[in-house]
Design an enzyme around this catalytic site. Structure first.
Site, PDB file in Angstrom:
ATOM      1  N   ASP A  81      -0.293  -3.087  10.917  1.00 30.72           N
ATOM      2  CA  ASP A  81      -1.450  -3.940  10.630  1.00 30.72           C
ATOM      3  C   ASP A  81      -2.729  -3.217  11.090  1.00 30.72           C
ATOM      4  O   ASP A  81      -2.781  -2.696  12.212  1.00 30.72           O
ATOM      5  CB  ASP A  81      -1.266  -5.259  11.400  1.00 30.72           C
ATOM      6  CG  ASP A  81      -2.312  -6.299  11.061  1.00 30.72           C
ATOM      7  OD1 ASP A  81      -2.816  -6.296   9.917  1.00 30.72           O
ATOM      8  OD2 ASP A  81      -2.607  -7.140  11.942  1.00 30.72           O
ATOM      9  N   GLY A 177      -9.287 -14.171  15.318  1.00 30.20           N
ATOM     10  CA  GLY A 177      -9.484 -14.856  16.595  1.00 30.20           C
ATOM     11  C   GLY A 177      -9.649 -16.354  16.426  1.00 30.20           C
ATOM     12  O   GLY A 177      -9.307 -16.918  15.390  1.00 30.20           O
ATOM     13  N   HIS A 204      -6.577 -12.251   5.752  1.00 30.68           N
ATOM     14  CA  HIS A 204      -6.544 -12.004   7.203  1.00 30.68           C
ATOM     15  C   HIS A 204      -7.236 -13.152   7.924  1.00 30.68           C
ATOM     16  O   HIS A 204      -7.986 -13.917   7.318  1.00 30.68           O
ATOM     17  CB  HIS A 204      -7.254 -10.682   7.527  1.00 30.68           C
ATOM     18  CG  HIS A 204      -6.415  -9.476   7.229  1.00 30.68           C
ATOM     19  ND1 HIS A 204      -5.983  -8.610   8.212  1.00 30.68           N
ATOM     20  CD2 HIS A 204      -5.911  -9.005   6.069  1.00 30.68           C
ATOM     21  CE1 HIS A 204      -5.253  -7.657   7.652  1.00 30.68           C
ATOM     22  NE2 HIS A 204      -5.204  -7.867   6.358  1.00 30.68           N
ATOM     23  N   ASN A 226      -1.958 -13.528   7.018  1.00 31.19           N
ATOM     24  CA  ASN A 226      -1.764 -12.954   8.356  1.00 31.19           C
ATOM     25  C   ASN A 226      -2.082 -13.952   9.471  1.00 31.19           C
ATOM     26  O   ASN A 226      -3.192 -14.502   9.505  1.00 31.19           O
ATOM     27  CB  ASN A 226      -2.714 -11.765   8.554  1.00 31.19           C
ATOM     28  CG  ASN A 226      -2.267 -10.512   7.831  1.00 31.19           C
ATOM     29  OD1 ASN A 226      -1.333 -10.533   7.040  1.00 31.19           O
ATOM     30  ND2 ASN A 226      -2.949  -9.415   8.107  1.00 31.19           N
ATOM     31  N   ALA A 228      -2.016 -14.154  13.736  1.00 28.76           N
ATOM     32  CA  ALA A 228      -1.806 -13.443  15.002  1.00 28.76           C
ATOM     33  C   ALA A 228      -2.169 -14.322  16.193  1.00 28.76           C
ATOM     34  O   ALA A 228      -1.336 -14.652  17.038  1.00 28.76           O
ATOM     35  CB  ALA A 228      -2.616 -12.151  15.029  1.00 28.76           C
ATOM     36  N   THR A 229      -3.450 -14.733  16.254  1.00 30.67           N
ATOM     37  CA  THR A 229      -3.955 -15.440  17.439  1.00 30.67           C
ATOM     38  C   THR A 229      -3.139 -16.694  17.768  1.00 30.67           C
ATOM     39  O   THR A 229      -2.805 -16.933  18.935  1.00 30.67           O
ATOM     40  CB  THR A 229      -5.434 -15.818  17.215  1.00 30.67           C
ATOM     41  OG1 THR A 229      -6.156 -14.604  16.945  1.00 30.67           O
ATOM     42  CG2 THR A 229      -6.027 -16.491  18.434  1.00 30.67           C
TER      43      THR A 229
HETATM   44  P1  13P Z   1      -5.776 -14.189  13.378  1.00 29.52           P
HETATM   45  O1  13P Z   1      -5.639 -13.556  14.716  1.00 29.52           O
HETATM   46  O2  13P Z   1      -7.077 -14.853  13.197  1.00 29.52           O
HETATM   47  O3  13P Z   1      -4.618 -15.047  13.031  1.00 29.52           O
HETATM   48  O4  13P Z   1      -5.776 -12.980  12.306  1.00 29.52           O
HETATM   49  C1  13P Z   1      -4.567 -12.365  11.984  1.00 29.52           C
HETATM   50  C2  13P Z   1      -4.799 -11.095  11.246  1.00 29.52           C
HETATM   51  O5  13P Z   1      -5.582 -11.002  10.327  1.00 29.52           O
HETATM   52  C3  13P Z   1      -3.997  -9.938  11.647  1.00 29.52           C
HETATM   53  O6  13P Z   1      -4.312  -8.815  10.902  1.00 29.52           O
HETATM   54 ZN    ZN Z   2      -6.330  -8.833  10.193  1.00 27.55          ZN
END
Ligand code: 13P
Ligand code: ZN
Length: 280
Positions: A81, A177, A204, A226, A228-229
């Site tokens: 990523d 974030g 993203h 995507n 992540a946070t």
């Molecule tokens: P977030 O952390 O806002 O969920 O974004 C995830 C992302 O785009 C990882 O590449």
């Molecule tokens: Zn991203």
């Protein structure tokens, strides 16, 4: 089993759903994401950013994902990523990643094209698909703070054509974030990009978006989303609550377990939102 992202994303594009892509930081998160995919009968993309790869290594994450993926029949993709250099993309490819992103979105247009083409040139003979980004997703992304700037549809068409990439991350108002207020997404722009770009599009910065916002984007052509946070928050909340209730706990297995359970439940929910549940 480990597969490339190309076949999964083309199926998602054809059948109007998106494959959830989840960032893992440690073994517990890898196990939780794959357990959710099994339970939901969903294809899944596990991804690691450059800062995650600094914490451990491509070989370490690749080995963890491999060990889990080998036990299950749902398709699992191991994806780099926001690859921030040709060298890191090459390292991930050599380590056996089955999908890579090269993120030249901080460069000017021609430089973004140049670095993306270099990565495609080594990935293609290996049969590994490449994701790239045009326009700037805002917020704090890995170690970089991005300033938003939306993708221009005509540039996206030229970029996809000249680079030969297999998927394109677009900037339509999301940020990485935690959002202070939920952003208003530029869905019209997404529709315009979709009209002139026919490869799978990637969203993203999906943590904190409403389920409706994510589903609107999928209806308009997003094939990979995507997260992540929200996973990091879910994992840490489980650990924190366990330690708050038992200040004498010292066994990482004990406090890792509730963290893992939180991540599994969150990922299962996102798979339903994205429509990839039941697609494996
Ligand atoms: P977030 O952390 O806002 O969920 O974004 C995830 C992302 O785009 C990882 O590449
Ligand atoms: Zn991203």
């Amino acid at each position: 089993m480990l597969v490339t992202s190309e076949e999964l994303l083309l199926d998602a594009q054809k059948n109007h759903y998106a494959v959830g892509a989840f960032n893992a930081e440690n073994m517990e998160m890898v196990m939780a994401i794959i357990a959710a995919a099994v339970e939901m009968k969903s294809p899944v993309i596990i991804q690691t950013t450059p800062s995650t790869l600094k914490y451990a290594t491509v070989d370490m994450y690749r080995a963890m994902v491999n060990a889990e993926a080998a036990k299950v029949s749902v398709p699992v993709v191991m994806h780099l990523d926001h690859g921030n250099s040709f060298e890191l993309a090459e390292k991930a490819l050599k380590a056996g990643y089955s999908s890579v992103m090269i993120d030249g979105s901080h460069e000017v247009f021609e430089d973004n094209i140049a670095v993306t083409k270099r990565v495609v040139a080594i990935a293609k003979p290996m049969g590994i698909p490449v994701e790239a980004e045009l326009g700037k997703v805002g917020g704090k992304e890995d170690d970089l703070v991005g300033v938003g700037g939306c993708t221009v549809p005509s540039e996206a068409a030229e970029f996809a054509e000249r680079t030969g990439i297999q998927s394109l991350a677009v900037a339509i108002g999301t940020a990485h974030g935690v959002y202070k207020i939920e952003p208003k997404l530029d869905v019209e722009r997404l529709k315009e990009i979709r009209k002139v770009v026919d490869i799978p599009l990637v969203l993203h910065g999906a943590s904190g978006l409403s389920d409706e916002a994510v589903q609107t984007c999928i209806a308009e052509g997003i094939c990979k989303v995507n997260f992540a946070t929200e996973l990091r928050i879910a994992y840490t909340k489980g650990v924190r609550e366990f330690l708050a209730a038992d200040a004498d706990a010292f066994d990482p297995k004990k406090y890792g377990t509730p963290g893992m359970a939180n991540v599994k439940a969150l990922v299962a929910n996102k798979m339903q939102v994205c429509g990839c549940a039941g697609q494996a």
